[in-house]
Design an enzyme around this catalytic site. Structure first.
Site, mmCIF file in Angstrom:
data_model
loop_
_atom_site.group_PDB
_atom_site.id
_atom_site.type_symbol
_atom_site.label_atom_id
_atom_site.label_comp_id
_atom_site.label_asym_id
_atom_site.label_seq_id
_atom_site.Cartn_x
_atom_site.Cartn_y
_atom_site.Cartn_z
ATOM 1 N N HIS A 111 0.933 -1.255 0.030
ATOM 2 C CA HIS A 111 0.017 -0.062 -0.053
ATOM 3 C C HIS A 111 0.861 1.231 0.015
ATOM 4 C CE1 HIS A 111 -4.034 1.065 -0.227
ATOM 5 N NE2 HIS A 111 -4.392 1.154 1.137
ATOM 6 N N ASN A 114 -6.696 6.880 4.233
ATOM 7 C CA ASN A 114 -7.976 7.296 4.054
ATOM 8 C C ASN A 114 -8.348 8.803 4.213
ATOM 9 O OD1 ASN A 114 -7.985 7.180 6.755
ATOM 10 N ND2 ASN A 114 -9.685 5.961 7.217
ATOM 11 N N ASP A 165 -0.667 2.871 -5.184
ATOM 12 C CA ASP A 165 -0.731 1.486 -5.568
ATOM 13 C C ASP A 165 -1.902 1.033 -6.479
ATOM 14 O OD1 ASP A 165 -1.956 1.840 -2.834
ATOM 15 O OD2 ASP A 165 -2.596 -0.191 -2.681
ATOM 16 N N ASN A 207 -8.904 4.306 -1.058
ATOM 17 C CA ASN A 207 -9.403 5.231 -0.047
ATOM 18 C C ASN A 207 -8.880 6.415 -0.149
ATOM 19 O OD1 ASN A 207 -11.323 3.432 0.700
ATOM 20 N ND2 ASN A 207 -9.982 2.287 2.177
#
Length: 195
Positions: free
Chosen positions: A23, A71, A96, A117
């Protein structure tokens, strides 16, 4: 303000436990770019992240790694963009991408968040404006939606890590062209790269 890219944002999660997770591919690219171009990234509370400014190729450019969690990435992007009066067209967000295999990277302009997100929050913080540029770093899909969270928050295999970082190096090599406004040339080279 011309429509040249003047802010590159890498998405990831802060903290040592996330450092080597898939991520954080956006962070990896910004760190690589900073290292290659001698740009120092320093914490800036006003912009909720690590920030640096320097020359990439012939262009002056801001680099940003939000220190909020993924997020809430839009907080940092909106703060810096609004302070320096940047439009979405001036922004490149690096993240990513599950739908691309490891070893590939792709430019894209506009579009939805695709369940990412960080992108979802950036779109929201920019007043639902989706017209920023993206650089998608392929991390592959685990094959089952129930495995996605563990996949993105897990470490890549040695083989995958190697090709992801090769794609990041290639993306860094073409970015000066993209920053000059030659997005077509940058795309052609990057999209034909096979990691």
């Amino acid at each position: 303000m011309a429509d040249n890219i003047s802010l590159i944002v890498g998405l990831g999660n802060p903290g040592p436990e996330y450092e080597n997770t898939r991520h954080n591919a956006g962070f990896w690219l910004v760190e690589t770019l900073a290292r290659q171009n001698g740009i120092r990234l320093s914490p800036d509370r006003k912009f909720h992240g690590l920030v640096g400014k320097g020359r990439i190729g012939q262009q002056e450019c801001w680099l940003l790694m939000p220190s909020t969690f993924m997020n809430r990435s839009g907080l940092a992007v909106q703060a810096l963009a609004s302070f320096y009066r940047l439009t979405p067209a001036n922004i490149l967000v690096v993240h990513d991408e599950l739908d691309l295999p490891p070893g590939t990277a792709r430019f894209k302009t506009g579009g939805g968040h695709g369940g990412q997100n960080g992108l979802r929050d950036i779109i929201s913080q920019l007043g639902n404006n989706k017209d920023f540029h993206r650089l998608r770093i392929g991390i592959g899909h685990p094959g089952d939606k129930n495995l996605v969270t563990g996949h993105v928050l897990g470490k890549a295999s040695v083989a995958d890590d190697k090709v992801i970082r090769a794609a990041i190096d290639e993306a860094c090599a073409v970015l000066p062209e993209a920053l000059k406004g030659n997005m077509g040339a940058a795309m052609n080279r990057l999209h034909s790269f096979k990691g």
